[in-house]
Each structure stands twice: as C-alpha cells, then as structure tokens.
Write a protein that holds these residues in place. Structure first.
Motif, PDB file in Angstrom:
ATOM      1  N   MET A   1       0.847  -1.174   0.000  1.00  0.00           N
ATOM      2  CA  MET A   1       0.000   0.000   0.000  1.00  0.00           C
ATOM      3  C   MET A   1       0.888   1.231   0.000  1.00  0.00           C
ATOM      4  N   PRO A   2       0.423   2.296  -0.577  1.00  0.00           N
ATOM      5  CA  PRO A   2       1.256   3.492  -0.651  1.00  0.00           C
ATOM      6  C   PRO A   2       1.360   4.219   0.694  1.00  0.00           C
ATOM      7  N   ILE A   3       2.480   4.873   0.853  1.00  0.00           N
ATOM      8  CA  ILE A   3       2.718   5.737   2.007  1.00  0.00           C
ATOM      9  C   ILE A   3       2.278   7.133   1.592  1.00  0.00           C
ATOM     10  N   SER A   4       1.504   7.798   2.456  1.00  0.00           N
ATOM     11  CA  SER A   4       1.060   9.145   2.109  1.00  0.00           C
ATOM     12  C   SER A   4       1.105  10.046   3.336  1.00  0.00           C
ATOM     13  N   LYS A   5       1.249  11.332   3.058  1.00  0.00           N
ATOM     14  CA  LYS A   5       1.288  12.357   4.113  1.00  0.00           C
ATOM     15  C   LYS A   5      -0.023  13.112   4.066  1.00  0.00           C
ATOM     16  N   LYS A   6      -0.695  13.170   5.198  1.00  0.00           N
ATOM     17  CA  LYS A   6      -1.925  13.949   5.332  1.00  0.00           C
ATOM     18  C   LYS A   6      -1.714  14.975   6.425  1.00  0.00           C
ATOM     19  N   ASP A   8      -2.829  15.234   9.332  1.00  0.00           N
ATOM     20  CA  ASP A   8      -2.698  14.734  10.702  1.00  0.00           C
ATOM     21  C   ASP A   8      -1.566  13.724  10.889  1.00  0.00           C
ATOM     22  N   GLY A   9      -0.783  13.445   9.836  1.00  0.00           N
ATOM     23  CA  GLY A   9       0.345  12.535   9.975  1.00  0.00           C
ATOM     24  C   GLY A   9       0.551  11.659   8.762  1.00  0.00           C
ATOM     25  N   TRP A  10       1.377  10.624   8.913  1.00  0.00           N
ATOM     26  CA  TRP A  10       1.731   9.710   7.831  1.00  0.00           C
ATOM     27  C   TRP A  10       0.823   8.485   7.872  1.00  0.00           C
ATOM     28  N   TYR A  11       0.488   7.961   6.684  1.00  0.00           N
ATOM     29  CA  TYR A  11      -0.387   6.801   6.574  1.00  0.00           C
ATOM     30  C   TYR A  11       0.267   5.728   5.721  1.00  0.00           C
ATOM     31  N   TRP A  12       0.007   4.488   6.081  1.00  0.00           N
ATOM     32  CA  TRP A  12       0.300   3.342   5.230  1.00  0.00           C
ATOM     33  C   TRP A  12      -1.060   2.857   4.767  1.00  0.00           C
ATOM     34  N   GLY A  13      -1.399   3.153   3.516  1.00  0.00           N
ATOM     35  CA  GLY A  13      -2.748   2.882   3.027  1.00  0.00           C
ATOM     36  C   GLY A  13      -3.738   3.660   3.871  1.00  0.00           C
ATOM     37  N   SER A  14      -4.697   2.975   4.484  1.00  0.00           N
ATOM     38  CA  SER A  14      -5.679   3.644   5.339  1.00  0.00           C
ATOM     39  C   SER A  14      -5.276   3.608   6.811  1.00  0.00           C
ATOM     40  N   LYS A  15      -4.154   2.979   7.129  1.00  0.00           N
ATOM     41  CA  LYS A  15      -3.697   2.842   8.520  1.00  0.00           C
ATOM     42  C   LYS A  15      -2.873   4.052   8.931  1.00  0.00           C
ATOM     43  N   GLY A  16      -3.200   4.602  10.070  1.00  0.00           N
ATOM     44  CA  GLY A  16      -2.509   5.772  10.572  1.00  0.00           C
ATOM     45  C   GLY A  16      -3.487   6.639  11.338  1.00  0.00           C
ATOM     46  N   PRO A  17      -3.099   7.791  11.735  1.00  0.00           N
ATOM     47  CA  PRO A  17      -1.851   8.464  11.382  1.00  0.00           C
ATOM     48  C   PRO A  17      -0.668   8.000  12.238  1.00  0.00           C
ATOM     49  N   PHE A  18       0.508   8.133  11.648  1.00  0.00           N
ATOM     50  CA  PHE A  18       1.749   7.834  12.344  1.00  0.00           C
ATOM     51  C   PHE A  18       2.573   9.124  12.417  1.00  0.00           C
ATOM     52  N   LYS A  21       7.183   9.270   8.708  1.00  0.00           N
ATOM     53  CA  LYS A  21       7.134   8.433   7.512  1.00  0.00           C
ATOM     54  C   LYS A  21       7.777   7.088   7.803  1.00  0.00           C
ATOM     55  N   GLN A  22       8.870   7.111   8.547  1.00  0.00           N
ATOM     56  CA  GLN A  22       9.570   5.877   8.886  1.00  0.00           C
ATOM     57  C   GLN A  22       8.663   4.915   9.641  1.00  0.00           C
ATOM     58  N   LYS A  23       7.838   5.431  10.549  1.00  0.00           N
ATOM     59  CA  LYS A  23       6.930   4.570  11.314  1.00  0.00           C
ATOM     60  C   LYS A  23       5.879   3.955  10.383  1.00  0.00           C
TER      61      LYS A  23
END
Length: 163
Positions: A1-6, A8-18, A21-23
């Motif tokens: 799944m793609p990593i994206s920046k929103k 409220d934080g970083w996401y792996w697909g729909s999982k997050g926020p983290f 980016k490393q997390k």
C-alpha cells in the motif's frame, strides 16, 4: 500500500496516522512480514484494461506506421510497436508472479483510433500517468511501468521533433 502524508500525519494505506514516515513504512513492512498481501486491493479488471490498452497500442501504432508518408514517423512508430509488447509482457508476468494470480478479464474490444500518431501517443502517455496509481504499487511493478512510460515519452519526442 502506498505511504502518504496527510494533515494529521503519515499513513500506510488507510492505517494511521503515524508520527513519521519511517513509522508508516515500518508498519507496512511488519504487515508484509506477517503475510499481508495486497490482493484485496488489486482490481484485476482495472489491471486487465491497463494491460489490454497497452497491448492494443501496438496494433494501432502498427497501422499508423503503415499509413504514414513520413519516414521519421514511420521509424518512430516501428520502434514503439517493436518494444511495447515485450514490455507489457514483462509487466503482466511480474504482476501475476508477485500476486500469484492470472489476470482476467481483458477488454473484449477496442476502438480503431482515428487520431494522428502524436496525438494518440500523448493521450496514451496521459493514460499511463493517470492509471498507474490503480496498479499494484510494488516497486518492481512500478519500475516496469516506468520503462513503458519511457518508451512512450521517447516516441512522443521522436514524433514531435524529428521530421
């Protein structure tokens, strides 16, 4: 799944926020290490359409190759249709090997295409740019798509500037 920046934080697909980016990357790596496969995200109909469109481009450009009166256009189109089938074959086999599926369905019919070669290749270039986000995001598969995009870009260059 793609990593994206929103916002409220970083996401792996729909999982997050983290928090970083490393997390988000670590969460994705852990999921894959635990056996996660993106099959559920893979829309085989979309992939079949993408592959079918690219394969059909070989036929359309081959016909345009026969119809042109320009030697430069004739040669540019020949280089394209000679190269695209092998690249699409490689992309298809890579997806099928990575996900252990046979892609199906493919479109039953395609249009004839009545545009000039440059216009057609520019629209194909835009199609690849827009649709690649709907393809599996594995780096090796995206690299295959990069190679296809490069061939299209080179052909657009030849058709536009080499007369």
């Amino acid at each position: 799944m793609p990593i994206s920046k929103k916002s409220d934080g970083w996401y792996w697909g729909s999982k997050g926020p983290f928090a970083s980016k490393q997390k988000a990357i670590q969460v994705g790596q852990a999921a894959h290490a635990s056996g996660f496969k993106e099959e559920s995200m893979m829309d085989e109909k979309t992939i079949g359409s993408f592959i079918g469109t690219l394969l059909h481009s070989a036929t359309l450009t081959h016909i345009q190759h026969f119809q042109t009166e320009s030697y430069a256009q004739h040669m540019a189109l020949a280089a394209y249709y000679d190269g695209i089938v092998e690249l699409v074959d490689s992309l298809t086999e890579s997806i099928q090997g990575a996900y252990e599926v046979i892609i199906s369905p493919y479109p039953a019919m395609f249009g004839v295409g009545d545009s000039e070669p440059l216009t057609y290749l520019q629209s194909l270039r835009d199609y690849v740019r827009n649709e690649r986000v709907n393809m599996p995001q594995d780096s090796e598969i995206q690299n295959e798509i990069d190679t296809i995009a490069t061939l299209i870009n080179q052909t657009v260059y030849k058709l536009r500037f080499l007369k």
